[in-house]
Design a protein around this motif. Structure first.
Motif, PDB file in Angstrom:
ATOM      1  N   UNK A  39     -37.874   9.281  13.280  1.00  0.00           N
ATOM      2  CA  UNK A  39     -37.789   8.855  11.856  1.00  0.00           C
ATOM      3  C   UNK A  39     -36.559   8.118  11.621  1.00  0.00           C
ATOM      4  N   UNK A  40     -35.471   8.614  12.240  1.00  0.00           N
ATOM      5  CA  UNK A  40     -34.335   7.647  11.969  1.00  0.00           C
ATOM      6  C   UNK A  40     -33.561   6.751  12.835  1.00  0.00           C
ATOM      7  N   UNK A  45     -41.168   3.360  16.290  1.00  0.00           N
ATOM      8  CA  UNK A  45     -41.994   4.362  15.314  1.00  0.00           C
ATOM      9  C   UNK A  45     -42.089   3.475  13.907  1.00  0.00           C
ATOM     10  N   UNK A  46     -41.059   3.089  13.546  1.00  0.00           N
ATOM     11  CA  UNK A  46     -40.917   2.338  12.160  1.00  0.00           C
ATOM     12  C   UNK A  46     -41.447   1.038  12.105  1.00  0.00           C
ATOM     13  N   UNK A  47     -42.043   0.511  12.872  1.00  0.00           N
ATOM     14  CA  UNK A  47     -42.745  -0.931  13.075  1.00  0.00           C
ATOM     15  C   UNK A  47     -43.477  -1.207  12.162  1.00  0.00           C
ATOM     16  N   UNK A  48     -44.546  -0.348  11.975  1.00  0.00           N
ATOM     17  CA  UNK A  48     -45.547  -0.661  10.876  1.00  0.00           C
ATOM     18  C   UNK A  48     -44.893  -0.847   9.362  1.00  0.00           C
ATOM     19  N   UNK A  69     -31.905   4.299   7.523  1.00  0.00           N
ATOM     20  CA  UNK A  69     -32.227   2.734   7.941  1.00  0.00           C
ATOM     21  C   UNK A  69     -33.584   2.247   7.590  1.00  0.00           C
ATOM     22  N   UNK A  70     -34.705   3.194   7.880  1.00  0.00           N
ATOM     23  CA  UNK A  70     -36.047   3.073   7.464  1.00  0.00           C
ATOM     24  C   UNK A  70     -36.737   3.586   6.534  1.00  0.00           C
ATOM     25  N   UNK A  71     -36.022   4.296   5.718  1.00  0.00           N
ATOM     26  CA  UNK A  71     -36.392   4.558   4.300  1.00  0.00           C
ATOM     27  C   UNK A  71     -36.730   6.068   4.050  1.00  0.00           C
ATOM     28  N   UNK A 180     -26.797  11.835  20.013  1.00  0.00           N
ATOM     29  CA  UNK A 180     -27.152  10.494  19.857  1.00  0.00           C
ATOM     30  C   UNK A 180     -27.669  10.311  18.591  1.00  0.00           C
ATOM     31  N   UNK A 181     -27.981  10.915  17.714  1.00  0.00           N
ATOM     32  CA  UNK A 181     -28.228  11.040  16.419  1.00  0.00           C
ATOM     33  C   UNK A 181     -27.391   9.953  15.632  1.00  0.00           C
ATOM     34  N   UNK A 182     -28.008   9.197  14.702  1.00  0.00           N
ATOM     35  CA  UNK A 182     -27.073   8.482  13.776  1.00  0.00           C
ATOM     36  C   UNK A 182     -26.210   9.375  13.023  1.00  0.00           C
ATOM     37  N   UNK A 183     -25.201   8.916  12.732  1.00  0.00           N
ATOM     38  CA  UNK A 183     -24.052   9.942  12.036  1.00  0.00           C
ATOM     39  C   UNK A 183     -24.494  10.576  10.637  1.00  0.00           C
ATOM     40  N   UNK A 184     -25.040   9.598   9.928  1.00  0.00           N
ATOM     41  CA  UNK A 184     -25.893  10.371   8.699  1.00  0.00           C
ATOM     42  C   UNK A 184     -26.874  11.375   8.781  1.00  0.00           C
TER      43      UNK A 184
END
Length: 529
Positions: A39-40, A45-48, A69-71, A180-184
Motif C-alpha cells: 500500500x505504501x 500495486x498502485x499503478x491503476x 506517496x500513493x494516497x 525496509x518500510x518507508x520511514x513515515x
C-alpha cells in the motif's frame, strides 16, 4: 450536462464513491508488514491509481498533504510489546518471493540477501532393508522440475535465471520487512495494542478501533485483520462484535491433533553454506524435517529441526473421550507467542525421535546443539466458512473490515505455504484497493466531462465487490492448499504398521509418477488474478 446528471443520481441515493485513504492493519506479522509495503511502497500495486492520477486535471488535496506517496496512509497495531526477531522457526518462500518482487524489486533483493537459495527437497524414511541409515523415497531438484513443467510455472518461478525458492528464519523475514518500510510508514506502527472493538464513527466518517489499553483510534476507511489464526477482526466479521473477555473469545480455529516441536541452532562456522536443502525423515507416528535457513544479511545461517507428531490425546481433530494418556488441555495451545521451553523439549524431542524410529543422522545433532526450542499446536480454519473475508461496518459511511493471511485462511504448515500465501494476499488486496481508488479519481476528474465517460466509470465495481473479487481470487488456491496440507499432515504422521508403510509407498510412487512435483509446484506458483 454530465455533472448535473451525476449529481442527480447521487441525490437519488446513489452514493459517490469514497476513496480509501486511511487503513488500520491489525497485526505486524508477515501479512501485515507485506500489506504495508503493497500500500505504501509498491508502484506496481498502485499503478491503476497513479495512471488515473496522471490523466486527472487536478490532484485531491488529501493526496497532496498525505505522508503516503500513493494516497493511502496505513497504521499498524500489534498486541506484542515489540517484534522479537529470535522467535519463530524457519520458513520457505517461493511464490511469496516472486510476489515480493512484484511488490518492490528492492524489497525482494533485501529478502534474498537475508535468505538462502533452496535447491532440493528430499523425503527419506527408516531403512527398509540392510543396515543403511535411511531409505530414500523421493528427491525434487527445484530448478529441474520447474523447467520440466515449463509454461506459467517457469515464468513465475524462474526469473532472470534465478529460482524463486529460498529458506529464511521467520524472524529474519519480519526484520527485513520492517526495516525496509518507508520511514513515515514505520512511524505509524504501535505495539502493545490488542484490538477489543470495532465500531462506526459517530459522524459516519469511518471506523473506530478500540484497544485493550482504553485507547481509541480512527476513523479508518478499512480495518484489515492480519492478526493470525485467533483473529479479533475475523471474530467481528463472523459475529458482528469482538468479545471483551479473552476467555469468551469465539475462535473458529480447529486443532488438528498434530504437534510441532522446533529446535533452532544458531549459526556458526559449521553452518556456512551458500544454499540449502530440506530433508524429511519419516518414522512411526512422527516425522522430522531438517534444513539450513538464512538468518539475515551477513549473518551465519541457522540450522533448524522440526519434529511433527500426533497428539496422543486426539484422533485427528477429535479429542478422545477417555484421555488417559494425556489430560493436559494446554497441550493443544497454539503458542502463537512462541514461548520457549528449553530443558523439557530437548529431552522430549530426543526421546520421541528414538521411540518413533525417526532416522536421526541430521536431526539428532541439531537437537543436541540447539539454542532455542518451541512447541506449537497445528491449527487451521475451515475454508468453507459462510461468513467470508469481509464485512461492512454499519454506520461507517461505507467502511469495511477485511482479512488477510492466517486470519483469513490459517492452514497446516505441511506444504510450507503460510508465509507465501500471506504475501500473495497482500499484493492482491493492495491492488484491489488501488483499483477502487483509481475509479474514485476518475469519477472526481470526470465531473463536468461528457456523460458517457461518467457512465463508464459508474459501472465499475464498488469497494464491496472489489473486496469480494480479492476473496474469490485468493480463496480457491488457499482452500486447496489447506485441504492438501491437512491430508499430508495425517499421512506423514502415520502410525507403525500399515499406515506408515502405506505412507512410504505413497511417497515413493508419488515421486516416480510426478505427483509430488505437481503438488509442490501447484502450491508454490503464485495465484494473483
Amino acid at each position: 450536462n454530465g455533472l448535473s446528471s451525476l449529481l442527480q443520481r447521487f441525490n437519488k441515493g446513489q452514493q459517490q464513491p469514497k476513496p480509501v485513504e486511511k487503513i488500520a492493519i491489525i497485526g505486524a506479522g508477515i501479512a501485515g508488514l507485506s500489506l504495508a509495503h503493497a500500500l505504501e511502497n509498491s508502484q506496481s500495486c498502485a499503478k491503476p491509481y497513479t495512471d488515473a492520477l496522471s490523466l486527472s486535471s487536478s490532484y485531491s488535496s488529501s493526496t497532496e498533504s498525505s505522508s503516503a506517496p500513493f494516497g493511502i496512509e496505513t497504521h499498524i497495531y500489534d498486541s506484542r510489546a515489540s517484534l522479537n526477531f529470535e522467535t519463530g522457526a524457519g520458513v520457505q518462500i517461493n511464490g511469496g518471493a516472486r510476489t515480493l518482487q512484484k511488490i518492490n524489486a528492492d524489497l525482494h533483493k533485501s529478502v534474498v540477501d537475508a535468505a538462502l537459495p533452496l535447491k532440493t527437497i528430499r523425503s527419506r524414511t527408516k531403512p527398509w532393508f540392510g543396515t543403511s541409515d535411511f531409505a530414500t523415497l523421493l528427491e525434487l531438484n527445484l530448478k529441474e522440475i520447474i523447467q520440466q513443467t515449463g509454461g506459467a510455472v517457469e515464468e513465475e518461478l524462474i526469473v532472470d535465471g534465478e529460482v524463486m525458492a529460498y529458506t529464511i528464519m521467520r524472524g529474519a523475514l519480519q526484520e527485513v520487512l520492517l526495516n525496509t518500510l518507508p520511514t513515515d510508514t514505520s512511524s505509524r506502527i504501535s505495539f502493545g495494542k490488542t484490538l477489543v472493538g470495532i465500531n462506526n464513527d459517530k459522524n459516519k466518517n469511518g471506523i473506530m478501533c478500540q484497544f485493550n489499553d482504553g485507547s481509541e483510534e480512527g476513523p479508518f476507511d478499512l480495518v484489515i485483520g492480519c492478526d493470525g489464526i485467533n483473529s479479533a477482526v475475523k471474530e467481528y466479521i463472523d459475529h458482528g462484535s469482538i468479545s471483551s473477555n479473552a476467555g469468551e473469545k469465539r475462535s473458529s480455529a480447529i486443532y488438528s491433533g498434530i504437534r510441532i516441536q522446533y529446535a533452532v541452532q544458531d549459526g556458526s562456522d559449521e553452518t556456512e553454506t551458500e544454499s540449502s536443502e530440506l530433508v524429511q525423515y519419516f518414522g512411526d507416528g512422527a516425522y522430522a524435517l531438517a534444513g539450513v535457513y538464512g538468518a539475515g544479511e551477513k549473518r551465519k545461517p541457522t540450522k533448524g529441526a522440526f519434529l511433527i507428531s500426533r497428539d496422543e490425546g486426539y484422533i485427528g481433530p477429535f479429542k478422545k473421550r477417555d484421555n488417559e494418556i494425556n489430560n493436559d488441555i494446554s497441550k493443544a495451545n497454539e503458542n502463537s507467542d512462541w514461548t520457549q521451553d528449553v530443558q523439557s523439549l530437548e529431552s522430549e524431542m530426543s526421546t520421541c525421535i528414538k521411540d518413533r524410529n525417526v532416522p536421526s543422522l541430521q536431526v539428532g545433532p541439531i537437537v543436541d546443539n540447539s539454542d532455542r526450542f518451541f512447541e506449537l499446536g497445528v491449527y487451521f480454519h475451515n475454508p468453507f466458512s459462510l461468513s467470508g473475508w469481509s464485512r461492512e461496518v454499519r454506520g461507517s459511511g461505507g467502511g469495511f473490515a477485511v482479512l488477510a493471511g492466517d486470519a483469513a485462511h490459517a492452514m497446516p504448515p505441511f506444504l510450507g505455504q503460510g508465509s507465501n500465501q500471506a504475501i500473495q494476499d497482500a499484493y492482491c488486496l493492495g491492488s484491489k484497493i488501488f483499483e477502487h481508488n483509481a475509479h474514485c479519481e476518475r469519477i472526481l476528474s470526470s465531473m463536468g466531462d461528457d456523460e458517457n465517460n461518467i457512465e463508464m466509470d459508474q459501472g465499475k465495481p464498488s469497494l464491496r465487490n472489489l473486496l469480494k473479487e480479492y476473496e474469490n481470487i485468493r480463496w480457491a488456491p488457499t482452500a486447496s492448499i489447506t485441504l492438501k496440507a491437512g491430508l499430508l499432515g495425517y499421512l506423514e504422521t502415520g502410525n507403525k504398521g500399515f499406515l506408515s508403510g502405506f505412507r512410504d509407498a505413497f511417497f515413493f510412487v508419488a515421486g516416480k509418477i510426478g505427483l509430488a512435483r505437481k503438488v509442490f509446484l501447484d502450491s508454490a506458483t503464485p495465484r494473483l488474478e
